[in-house]
Each structure stands twice: as structure tokens, then as C-alpha cells.
Design an enzyme around this catalytic site. Structure first.
Site, PDB file in Angstrom:
ATOM      1  CG  ASN A  11      -1.665   1.240   1.464  1.00  0.00           C
ATOM      2  OD1 ASN A  11      -1.740   2.088   0.580  1.00  0.00           O
ATOM      3  ND2 ASN A  11      -2.242   1.379   2.654  1.00  0.00           N
ATOM      4  CE  LYS A  13      -0.094   3.222   4.810  1.00  0.00           C
ATOM      5  NZ  LYS A  13      -0.052   3.321   6.244  1.00  0.00           N
ATOM      6  CG  HIS A  98      -5.779   1.894   5.245  1.00  0.00           C
ATOM      7  ND1 HIS A  98      -5.393   2.867   6.134  1.00  0.00           N
ATOM      8  CD2 HIS A  98      -4.728   1.044   5.131  1.00  0.00           C
ATOM      9  CE1 HIS A  98      -4.154   2.595   6.547  1.00  0.00           C
ATOM     10  NE2 HIS A  98      -3.729   1.505   5.948  1.00  0.00           N
ATOM     11  CD  GLU A 100      -2.911   5.515   6.865  1.00  0.00           C
ATOM     12  OE1 GLU A 100      -2.849   5.569   5.625  1.00  0.00           O
ATOM     13  OE2 GLU A 100      -2.001   5.023   7.576  1.00  0.00           O
ATOM     14  CD  GLU A 168      -3.335  -2.539   7.281  1.00  0.00           C
ATOM     15  OE1 GLU A 168      -2.264  -2.789   6.753  1.00  0.00           O
ATOM     16  OE2 GLU A 168      -3.962  -1.482   7.081  1.00  0.00           O
ATOM     17  N   GLY A 174       2.632   2.187  10.767  1.00  0.00           N
ATOM     18  CA  GLY A 174       3.632   3.241  10.640  1.00  0.00           C
ATOM     19  C   GLY A 174       4.346   3.592  11.923  1.00  0.00           C
ATOM     20  CB  SER A 213       5.143  -1.908  12.054  1.00  0.00           C
ATOM     21  OG  SER A 213       4.788  -0.553  12.304  1.00  0.00           O
TER      22      SER A 213
HETATM   23  P1  PGA Z   1       2.914   0.248   7.560  1.00  0.00           P
HETATM   24  O1  PGA Z   1       1.430   0.461   6.971  1.00  0.00           O
HETATM   25  O2  PGA Z   1       3.432  -1.054   6.971  1.00  0.00           O
HETATM   26  O3  PGA Z   1       3.689   1.440   7.072  1.00  0.00           O
HETATM   27  O4  PGA Z   1       2.798   0.171   9.031  1.00  0.00           O
HETATM   28  C1  PGA Z   1       0.559  -0.615   6.776  1.00  0.00           C
HETATM   29  C2  PGA Z   1      -0.749  -0.128   6.198  1.00  0.00           C
HETATM   30  O5  PGA Z   1      -1.240   0.919   6.623  1.00  0.00           O
HETATM   31  O6  PGA Z   1      -1.321  -0.784   5.305  1.00  0.00           O
END
Ligand code: PGA
Length: 251
Positions: A11, A13, A98, A100, A168, A174, A213
Site C-alpha cells: 500500500n 498510500k 483502511h 486512515e 491492521e 507506521g 509495521s
Molecule cells: P505500515 O502500513 O506497513 O507502514 O505500518 C501498513 C498499512 O497501513 O497498510
């Protein structure tokens, strides 16, 4: 039933200008060289790169996805993109729900379910994301929250073949923090039970990804957990070496 074929999806983003297509081509070539072993792979770039990425990966083993879509096929929705448009651009996966999107755009389970339905109707596969916040985990509510999100975001009428679920934990995204293998196993078992209840034996073949992560250094442990059928990777999917270091656990 044998375990489903794993999926390692990146992803990107809101990252990636046209120059990032060089990194995408490197991932495509590394996958073609067998670097992901038995795993299926996908990269979900921003909307602006979906068509070019799909063209670059046409006929290859690296699938292209998007990170969101509107629930409607077309119409007066300024700034939105439909699943049909993403299909037309060459995407085969769309991430929906997601955290976010849920946090920044107020997406509820009902909205996520409608988006997933649109993705499936367009002939694509929906990657439906769920996960608890730090406060919810500390309050001992992680399993209940995730279970509720599964109930609200999935429709028992969805074809299991076009569905992927990603667990997640919001606090792991992140941050460099990850749940213990035991905590991942507990939540993935809850999700698997829900999928079996909703879809019968076909629910056993729905991939349940872990995300938050994931890095080359922790991928083997996380991917080794029962009912973990791959990863949804954010930051570490932006560089070919990191992404392949994760997908490479399936070699
Ligand atoms: P990350 O994000 O691997 O940077 O923690 C995962 C995600 O949000 O899909």
C-alpha cells in the site's frame, strides 16, 4: 482444506510520482525472478499511477490495486473514482476501509461494505481492512471491535473468491510497533471463525492478511502465525529490497 495461496500486497498510500514506476518495475522483475516464491503479490499505488502501473505490469505476476473507490459506478461525485474506472485502468484489487480512510474521511462499516460491494461488482477483489485502536486494545476490546467491524463491513452475499481481509491494528501502522504473535493469532482466529460462519467452507480459503509495521526483519515470524495468509505492507513496500524481503519469506 489446504491453506490459501498467500498474498503480499503493498500500500503506497499518498507516495509516488511517475519516477516511482522504476521501483515498481524492479519489484515486477524480482517477482518474475521467483523472489516471492509461492506468494501472490500486488502493489497499490496512488490513483494517478494505477493505469501506468497496470500497463507496466501487464502479463506479469505482479498485480496492481488501488487504495479506495466510491461505492457508485458513476455520477456527480467530484473528485471520486469508481471501481469500474479502476477496472478499466487495469487494477485487480482495491483496498477498502483502511483505518486512515475510516479516521480521515469518516468511513463507517456501512460505507466500507458498500465500497467492497462495488469493488466486487466491478469484477475486482476487495481487500477489506479492520483493526482496533490502542485504547481499544488496552481496554481488552480488540477482538470485539474487530469482530464487529467484520460483521458490519462484509456481506454474506459477497463471493468469497473476491474477498481478502486485512487485520491492521491502528496503533501498529507506521509506528514500528507490532502485536505479539499470540495476539495476531487470537485476532486472526476470530476473523477466520466469522468468515467460516458467513461463507461456509469457502470462508477457509479467504486470505486474512496481517498489516502494521511489517518489515523484512519481522515478516517470517508474523507470516508464520496460524491463519495469517500474507501481509499488507505500507512503508516497506516503497522499496523493492524491503518488499521482496517480506514476500521472500514464502520462497
Ligand atoms: P505500515 O502500513 O506497513 O507502514 O505500518 C501498513 C498499512 O497501513 O497498510
Amino acid at each position: 482444506m489446504s491453506a490459501p495461496r498467500p498474498l503480499v500486497a503493498g500500500n503506497w498510500k499518498m507516495n509516488g510520482l511517475k519516477a516511482a514506476l522504476v521501483e515498481l518495475a524492479a519489484i515486477r522483475d524480482a517477482v518474475a525472478a521467483g523472489g516471492a516464491g509461492r506468494a501472490e503479490t500486488a502493489i497499490c499505488p496512488p490513483f494517478t499511477l494505477v493505469a501506468a502501473a497496470a500497463d507496466a505490469c501487464k502479463g506479469s505476476a505482479l498485480a496492481i490495486g488501488a487504495q479506495d473507490c466510491h461505492a457508485k459506478v458513476s455520477g456527480a461525485h467530484t473528485g471520486d473514482v469508481s471501481a469500474q474506472m479502476l477496472h478499466d485502468a487495469g487494477a485487480t484489487y482495491v483496498i477498502v476501509g483502511h483505518s486512515e480512510r475510516r479516521a480521515d474521511h469518516g468511513e463507517t462499516d456501512a460505507i466500507v461494505r458498500a465500497k467492497a460491494a462495488a469493488v466486487i461488482k466491478a469484477g475486482l477483489t476487495a481487500i477489506v481492512c479492520v483493526g482496533e485502536t490502542k485504547d481499544e486494545r488496552l481496554a481488552g476490546q480488540a477482538a470485539a471491535i474487530v469482530g464487529g467491524q467484520i460483521d458490519g463491513s462484509l456481506d454474506p452475499d459477497f463471493p468469497a473468491t473476491h474477498l481478502v481481509v486485512a487485520y491492521e491494528p491502528v496503533w501498529a501502522i507506521g509506528t514500528g510497533l507490532t502485536p505479539t504473535a499470540g495476539d495476531v493469532a487470537e485476532i486472526h482466529a476470530v476473523i477466520r471463525q466469522k468468515l467460516l460462519k458467513a461463507y461456509g467452507p469457502k470462508g477457509g480459503a479467504i486470505r486474512i492478511l496481517y498489516g502494521g509495521s511489517v518489515k523484512p526483519s519481522n515478516a517470517a515470524e508474523l507470516m508464520g502465525v496460524k491463519n495469517v495468509d500474507g501481509a499488507l505492507v505500507g512503508g516497506a513496500s516503497l522499496k523493492c529490497a524491503d518488499f521482496m524481503g517480506i514476500a521472500g519469506v514464502y520462497k
